[in-house]
Scaffold this motif. Sequence first.
Motif, PDB file in Angstrom:
ATOM      1  N   UNK A 230       0.830  -1.206   0.000  1.00 42.58           N
ATOM      2  CA  UNK A 230       0.000   0.000   0.000  1.00 42.58           C
ATOM      3  C   UNK A 230       0.863   1.255   0.000  1.00 42.58           C
ATOM      4  N   UNK A 231       0.346   2.287  -0.678  1.00 42.84           N
ATOM      5  CA  UNK A 231       0.899   3.622  -0.471  1.00 42.84           C
ATOM      6  C   UNK A 231       0.018   4.282   0.566  1.00 42.84           C
ATOM      7  N   UNK A 232       0.647   4.705   1.636  1.00 41.59           N
ATOM      8  CA  UNK A 232      -0.114   5.263   2.749  1.00 41.59           C
ATOM      9  C   UNK A 232       0.281   6.721   2.927  1.00 41.59           C
ATOM     10  N   UNK A 233      -0.685   7.607   2.731  1.00 35.90           N
ATOM     11  CA  UNK A 233      -0.390   9.031   2.835  1.00 35.90           C
ATOM     12  C   UNK A 233      -0.974   9.606   4.121  1.00 35.90           C
ATOM     13  N   UNK A 234      -0.175  10.406   4.783  1.00 38.62           N
ATOM     14  CA  UNK A 234      -0.618  11.149   5.963  1.00 38.62           C
ATOM     15  C   UNK A 234      -1.143  10.250   7.075  1.00 38.62           C
ATOM     16  N   UNK A 235      -0.375   9.280   7.477  1.00 32.84           N
ATOM     17  CA  UNK A 235      -0.753   8.480   8.637  1.00 32.84           C
ATOM     18  C   UNK A 235      -0.295   9.216   9.894  1.00 32.84           C
ATOM     19  N   UNK A 236      -1.012   9.004  10.984  1.00 29.42           N
ATOM     20  CA  UNK A 236      -0.576   9.582  12.257  1.00 29.42           C
ATOM     21  C   UNK A 236       0.507   8.666  12.822  1.00 29.42           C
ATOM     22  N   UNK A 241       7.024   3.831  24.098  1.00 29.50           N
ATOM     23  CA  UNK A 241       8.146   3.060  24.621  1.00 29.50           C
ATOM     24  C   UNK A 241       9.193   2.809  23.550  1.00 29.50           C
ATOM     25  N   UNK A 242       9.485   3.863  22.789  1.00 39.63           N
ATOM     26  CA  UNK A 242      10.538   3.750  21.798  1.00 39.63           C
ATOM     27  C   UNK A 242      10.123   3.058  20.513  1.00 39.63           C
ATOM     28  N   UNK A 243       8.865   2.625  20.421  1.00 38.13           N
ATOM     29  CA  UNK A 243       8.433   1.963  19.197  1.00 38.13           C
ATOM     30  C   UNK A 243       7.478   2.856  18.432  1.00 38.13           C
ATOM     31  N   UNK A 244       7.667   2.851  17.129  1.00 36.97           N
ATOM     32  CA  UNK A 244       6.823   3.665  16.265  1.00 36.97           C
ATOM     33  C   UNK A 244       5.569   2.874  15.914  1.00 36.97           C
ATOM     34  N   UNK A 245       4.417   3.538  15.935  1.00 40.50           N
ATOM     35  CA  UNK A 245       3.220   2.885  15.433  1.00 40.50           C
ATOM     36  C   UNK A 245       2.440   3.867  14.575  1.00 40.50           C
ATOM     37  N   UNK A 246       1.704   3.315  13.603  1.00 37.61           N
ATOM     38  CA  UNK A 246       0.974   4.142  12.653  1.00 37.61           C
ATOM     39  C   UNK A 246      -0.516   3.984  12.884  1.00 37.61           C
ATOM     40  N   UNK A 247      -1.217   5.114  12.906  1.00 35.67           N
ATOM     41  CA  UNK A 247      -2.659   5.085  12.958  1.00 35.67           C
ATOM     42  C   UNK A 247      -3.154   5.463  11.568  1.00 35.67           C
ATOM     43  N   UNK A 248      -3.815   4.500  10.898  1.00 32.30           N
ATOM     44  CA  UNK A 248      -4.215   4.731   9.510  1.00 32.30           C
ATOM     45  C   UNK A 248      -5.657   5.182   9.382  1.00 32.30           C
ATOM     46  N   UNK A 249      -6.334   5.390  10.510  1.00 31.30           N
ATOM     47  CA  UNK A 249      -7.767   5.679  10.456  1.00 31.30           C
ATOM     48  C   UNK A 249      -8.086   6.842   9.518  1.00 31.30           C
ATOM     49  N   UNK A 250      -7.262   7.898   9.578  1.00 35.82           N
ATOM     50  CA  UNK A 250      -7.571   9.063   8.759  1.00 35.82           C
ATOM     51  C   UNK A 250      -6.647   9.171   7.556  1.00 35.82           C
ATOM     52  N   UNK A 251      -5.791   8.199   7.369  1.00 32.79           N
ATOM     53  CA  UNK A 251      -4.823   8.270   6.273  1.00 32.79           C
ATOM     54  C   UNK A 251      -5.489   7.903   4.945  1.00 32.79           C
ATOM     55  N   UNK A 252      -4.860   8.307   3.865  1.00 37.17           N
ATOM     56  CA  UNK A 252      -5.289   7.870   2.542  1.00 37.17           C
ATOM     57  C   UNK A 252      -4.475   6.623   2.212  1.00 37.17           C
ATOM     58  N   UNK A 253      -5.170   5.516   1.983  1.00 37.83           N
ATOM     59  CA  UNK A 253      -4.459   4.251   1.770  1.00 37.83           C
ATOM     60  C   UNK A 253      -4.809   3.703   0.392  1.00 37.83           C
TER      61      UNK A 253
END
Lengths: 411, 197
Positions: A230-236, A241-253
């Motif tokens: 997927x191309x994921x645009x504008x994910x939060x 705890x030092x780990x990155x996580x993405x919230x895709x709820x409002x992203x363009x996927x």
Amino acid sequence: MDYSSMTERISLKVSAKGHEADTAKIEGKLRRLIEEFGVPPQEAERTVLNELARDLSIPDLGSGPGTAAGEEKQLRQLSSGDWATIEAKVVSLSSSFSSAISQTGILADSTGAMRFVVWAKANAPRLSVGSWYRFESVVVDEYKGSPNLKVHSGTTIKEIASETPLIPESIPIRDLTPGIGSVRAKFIQEWEVSHDRMLQSGLLGDESGTAKFVIWKEEGKERLVPGTVYSIYYALVDEYQGRISLNLTTATVLPEEGDIPVSGGEGVFAGALVHVAPGSGLIKRCPVEGCNRVLSRQNYCPVHEIQPGFLYDLRIKGWLDNGRETREILVQREVTEQLTGISLHEAKELAENNPLGMDEVFLRVRERILGRYLTCRGREMDQRILVSECGFLHFDPAEIPGLLNRAGGSS
Amino acid sequence: MATPERPSFARREGTFEREPARRVFAAELRETRIHFREGDDEKSPTYVLLPTGERCNRVFLVGTLTEKKKQGEQNMFYRARVVDPTGTFFVMAGSYQPEAMQQIARIDPPAFVAVVGKPNVYETPDGATLISIRCESVTAVDKETRDRWVLDCGLATLDRIDSMASTQYGERAQKEYRTDPAVFRKMVFEALSQLRL
């Protein structure tokens, strides 16, 4: 720590008001606040700026309730504490759970993107997705470690016509920082959802690494398909705890054709097993569909409470150590059985016929593997490996001559 | 799997980094006297400085348990001697290490054991320094694991010696101990030679 950019920002603001700025003094103050008093850099910058504003009687410097609109800026230039005027496009809106917030979402321009919030008290016009606006006098602060733009009652908003096409730049997962990010990644692992409001969660990967993602239930949201790129645009982007996580709820996927290599996921690590953690050996799991949590001794599941109809499972949690680095390993049932020579069935019998119960299994598992040299292969996340293959490392006398030469060679 | 060298105190914010267990022969550990705390927090980890130039908060060793002794009445603890090809490690487990204590209780010497523990430097009233290992775990293992460890420890020691000139702790060790690399090369050589017997 480098103070030059902060010092420069402050001195520019001061000199713009026709005052002389003593950079050495500014830097000294910043250094003192940050190094001696542990003040976060942004807070320190604001403090110094406010102090100067007071000393020099400049009313609208700093973040006080001034009247100036702030200089015209682009999103990438903004940092916490800034007042500014920007032109940006609303690329996403999300629902808000607080009545104090009228709208929240993501703004973007050609240089970047940022979360924004419109306070209900701001009496601002409704913004719509896809339109460009000029925001005069917005303020930037920090929310959960990333910059956040605030539209308040002093902000003027005008819709503008702009044809600038926005194509957000995808960055490697490893380089993501809290805020807004765009990636091109493959959905490599689907996880059980851990919350009623969660639509989907799992792991995304690209060549540089992997990150957890979550999509919350919202109207019109669709689940992603495992194995798809997927191309994921504008994910939060959040950090916990030092780990990155993405919230895709409002992203363009957008799903993409083809495949990409995902290398960050798989890892091999060899070393001595220096710790077998509690929770290894025979465990009981919650039988509720999709839960699978580990039960306490009293068969208590943190979500589904007492579950007498538990399911037995076998696993190893521990630390592998090569003398320079360590990895936490999580070994699932099949590999545990093969490594310890104890099958799930035997472990159950042992526990049921032994006064020590499940502890007996733990002790036997520990006796067989603790202090041994192992090599483990599996999906690697930060310091942790979910082991899919594991074996004992053996002593090979063929390694001796080379080492003897090294030891004796230069003496 | 080498990672770029980070400043010694750099722990990524929020993440827990377990201290690696260093591989060190008894003859080198015996020479260790310098100990220090990294950071000014009361909970900051403490280290000993190995003569071949590495900070060490934890060790992993495999040797022969030759002797164990139960001591104390109310605060019972075990003292044990574990021997490698170069000398003897002094190992102890007290009431703060109940698991390790129970493990030692079940093992009859002589036996090959794998020990994970923290080194502690003590000064005796007459001014001598002693180093003992407060163990986290003691497990009975086989001879193959012991031999594998001797190789592993030999390799780790040679790596430390070879990089002494270029690392922070290597330089410090040279200053504090006036380490003669030849002595430790010889120690490794002799330890490895014994594997062939």
